[in-house]
Write an enzyme that holds these catalytic residues in place. Structure first.
Site, PDB file in Angstrom:
ATOM      1  N   THR D  95       0.766  -1.137  -0.068  1.00 55.92           N
ATOM      2  CA  THR D  95      -0.025  -0.125  -0.055  1.00 55.92           C
ATOM      3  C   THR D  95       0.814   1.218   0.227  1.00 55.92           C
ATOM      4  OG1 THR D  95      -1.744  -1.047   1.103  1.00 55.92           O
ATOM      5  CG2 THR D  95      -1.655   1.548   1.255  1.00 55.92           C
ATOM      6  N   LYS D 170      -6.646   2.113  -3.720  1.00 56.50           N
ATOM      7  CA  LYS D 170      -6.563   1.762  -2.412  1.00 56.50           C
ATOM      8  C   LYS D 170      -6.648   2.866  -1.509  1.00 56.50           C
ATOM      9  CE  LYS D 170      -4.669  -1.316   0.487  1.00 56.50           C
ATOM     10  NZ  LYS D 170      -5.607  -2.340   1.152  1.00 56.50           N
ATOM     11  N   LYS D 238      -1.110   4.030   9.358  1.00 53.42           N
ATOM     12  CA  LYS D 238       0.129   4.636   8.316  1.00 53.42           C
ATOM     13  C   LYS D 238      -0.770   4.840   7.220  1.00 53.42           C
ATOM     14  CE  LYS D 238       1.785   1.271   6.043  1.00 53.42           C
ATOM     15  NZ  LYS D 238       1.504   0.638   4.716  1.00 53.42           N
TER      16      LYS D 238
END
Lengths: 290, 290, 290, 290
Positions: D95, D170, D238
């Site tokens: 990611t 994403k 994150k």
């Protein structure tokens, strides 16, 4: 002047004492009588109800915790409006939202009374020394009538406009207080997380041009992480909720003020509600030890 | 001193001019040469690359917009680290995040150089008059070496600790700047929604104990809603993003700072990015006309 | 049953019609009589005051916009409590905060009446088709008594607990509604800013496991940026303010819900209050054109 | 296919095992060799560096924790780009933010390679069963080339557009994940503060139209307040920071997502970073015991 005084908390008891020392005749009322003892000994009369405190008074002064408490003291058979004489004046020094102040002003006028919203700036110390500030909403003549009372309790009287505008100004100021406090403790928390010492941060930031003056007296509390109560955290939380309700009513968006309010909510939840408002620092600093 | 100066924007061009006036010999570089003309006429040498600007310099000074731009100027064949002599000093006056400063410090040391992070406080006016402030991270001896440069550009040098701590302090200060600005414009917007005049609010709040001193010079901009650029809104937005990244790295929660950052994002989206940062007022005041 | 019905807005008029169709005898009241015409033609009686609507009713049902309006309809000489018979039941279907519901429940009990808080889920369409949901707070026996009414208006009755718990559940649900809507429009705005097409985002996200089902019917509105009103934005904004007041009362911190509330405030300020709540998208998408 | 696989964490090790079971020849690399043992026993080759893992591979697949780790694995002498053959393909399943994906794509192209950003949806369980989803950015022909690999690891391949668009999608999805999780735990915390039981709230809300489907599997964790790790809280934190950085880059304002991010920061600070992300509930529920 004959003054009815309702609400003898941290602030009210000190304000009433100043009026008494200045020679005004007080009839006092409080939810619990114990807090009135010193004033009664010094010559004040006791009123069993707000209505009684209002009866015969030229001015009734209220210093209560929140709008619902003010409403309870004002309305009904035992309420101050039931006792208020024609042409007598009610000055509400509590922190309330402007629409509530206007509602009370209208209720007071409907009873033949005059009304001022005169919220206070300053906390325990200034209250004791007669150094409070007042934002006053209402008619000029009404303000003139209570001027001697204000001068006994404070040293900065700011007429702001018609009824409700004192409360309006108070919302503005307490938004700055709450958001300013949280912004500052966030800066501290960030700085410390980067290895800067809290003491040095306090020294270099407080009193300078990056921080508002109202934070300067908080240096020792923040340095020691022990918080002498001047203005309880839960009261400022309450004021920020009034700011939120007011912003809803007038249709403005206040993202920062609401973020600050929710940090105060965290702090209350962490059991800090009765400490000084600057203990909001603990809500963000302490998290790691939860 | 022989000084390489890289980055001649609003701030850099004025800082370089101060150094030149103080008698230092400048080799300057900028992405576009046009901005260097005045300095070149006054005797500065032109460097086609950052590396060239660094060659032979006792101190290379960078004043660039953001970490990625600093990185581009530092690394690679044409980067300043390639030109920096053994024992020469790189002083980065850009606003960068502390972890980036430490990374650059390590890269510089690996090249045999010395490094200081020395971000600036103050905007266009102070830059012109040599009245900037500097938070300096790095070794004392290194700071002493560049002291004459700092004294030519500013009047307040604050040594904060080892490499990265200048940047750390700058994060703290710019958090206060951004969150303080938004808290204040929220107070204005709330007050105006309640019928208080903006002019009166500015008069009664700015310069007083409810607001930080850095807001005082914004009175006329806010009164007139025309915003002379001292510190562009998009730069402060960028700084708040660096604050966000830094808070992520050190693991602290900053709800108010982030709420403020998102108001700056709204303001940029409304086309206000190149105006002064206090134009953030328009993001919340203007909404009704959207 | 003899039913007093107070409040004939978008929802109330449709709910009353369902009751009428099911054979209940209605006495209706509304601030403006015009909205009652269809019901009156179909045999309902008109009541000039809430008190009159309550007189003789087995159940008085209120469907009003906010707590202060409910209070105005309940209290005083012309209020429904003045007309409510001993043992008669007041069911408030308005969205109110739990503490207010408990206050009304106590006031109703003091008048010899029975009280249920039974806020509604579903909007215009379900109201018309008798497919609303109800969260009901109050005694089981009281719920049983009004069951025929609920079954005429809806198809999902959820008893939640004692008085106030219906309102409690409604706060929970509308927090999810408001915060869920804003989270989704933020995802859209982010995706579009990255070059993803809104239509494709709607296709891939709505109906899937990343989004709540209540958003699925909003696809065409968001695709076309024209917002058929099912649930007006300003009502959901109001509900989020009730959530805020409730969270203050119970002492919990709700950062996301408040951030969402302030986006709704921005949307209202941008003139979107009377559009469907999903028009909150415009508050974040439109900013660039301000 | 000859596959280089870099990054054998919770997800990567399971994805690599799926590829191995499907008959692909793996050369694996991980920061610590221990995590590779099972794969090595089953026939995989060990690579001491990313470059080695890339050498001879038709496709190099990376599954790493964050952009800086991907960069470290990609660049430099020992980086995968140094080992990648002409025309070979790098598929990054980590990611990362879209601008980083585009930067890597360009770096890969400059080395003569082909690049896909193919971030994953689904966590530990789906990884084990080959039921992951992939958002893929890049050229159609390149996607076709790695289709067998994707089919071995997952069951939902979504081509989204050119390089960077997989990462874009994403970001959108993880914004919904993070903000949706916080909105839901706020609803729980509010409901519980009002006396609603957590178990009943979970029963009535999860699986219904008020909540997204991804929350349904969290019922038992939230009921028991013990959090089996599927997706660690610190990873979602994150990801929300990447969302923040991306929103800064594209110039959009995301108030709710940022408020959610700061609740995750509180949760990490409370020591919950390695628990499942839904443990963010504790950050708001637990505060009273701080």
């Amino acid at each position: 002047m004959n003054v009815g005084f309702i609400g003898l908390g941290i602030m009210g008891s000190r304000m009433a004492a100043r009026l008494q020392q200045a020679g005004h005749r007080l009839t006092v009322h409080n939810r619990t009588r114990g807090r009135a003892e010193a004033l009664l000994k010094a010559g004040a009369a006791w009123a069993a109800t707000p209505a009684e405190a209002a009866r015969g008074a030229e001015c009734v002064l209220t210093m209560l915790s929140e709008p619902s408490v003010v409403r309870a003291a004002a309305e009904g058979e035992r309420g101050l409006l039931a006792g208020l004489g024609k042409g007598a004046l009610w000055m509400d020094c509590s922190t309330v939202n402007p629409s509530f102040a206007r509602e009370m002003g209208a209720a007071c006028a409907a009873c033949g009374g005059r009304y001022l919203d005169a919220p206070v700036t300053g906390s325990k110390g200034p209250a004791e020394k007669g150094e409070l500030g007042f934002f006053v909403g209402g008619a000029e003549a009404d303000l003139a009538a209570v001027r001697p009372l204000l001068d006994a309790m404070g040293n900065a009287v700011n007429p702001v406009g018609p009824v409700g505008m004192g409360a309006a100004m108070k919302m503005v100021v307490n938004l700055l207080l709450g958001a300013g406090a949280v912004a500052f403790v966030e800066a501290l928390v960030l700085g410390e997380s980067l290895g800067l010492e809290r003491g040095k941060l306090l020294d270099s930031l407080l009193g300078g041009r990056m921080t508002p003056g109202f934070l300067s007296p908080k240096k020792s509390s923040l340095a020691s992480r022990s918080y002498d109560v001047n203005f309880p955290l839960q009261w400022l939380h309450k004021d920020l909720q009034l700011v939120s309700d007011t912003a809803y009513e007038t249709g403005v968006s206040l993202p920062c003020a609401h973020a600050a309010k929710e940090v105060f909510a965290l702090a209350r939840r962490a059991g800090l509600g009765e400490q000084d408002y600057i203990a909001v620092y603990e809500a963000l600093a302490r998290a790691g030890r939860g």
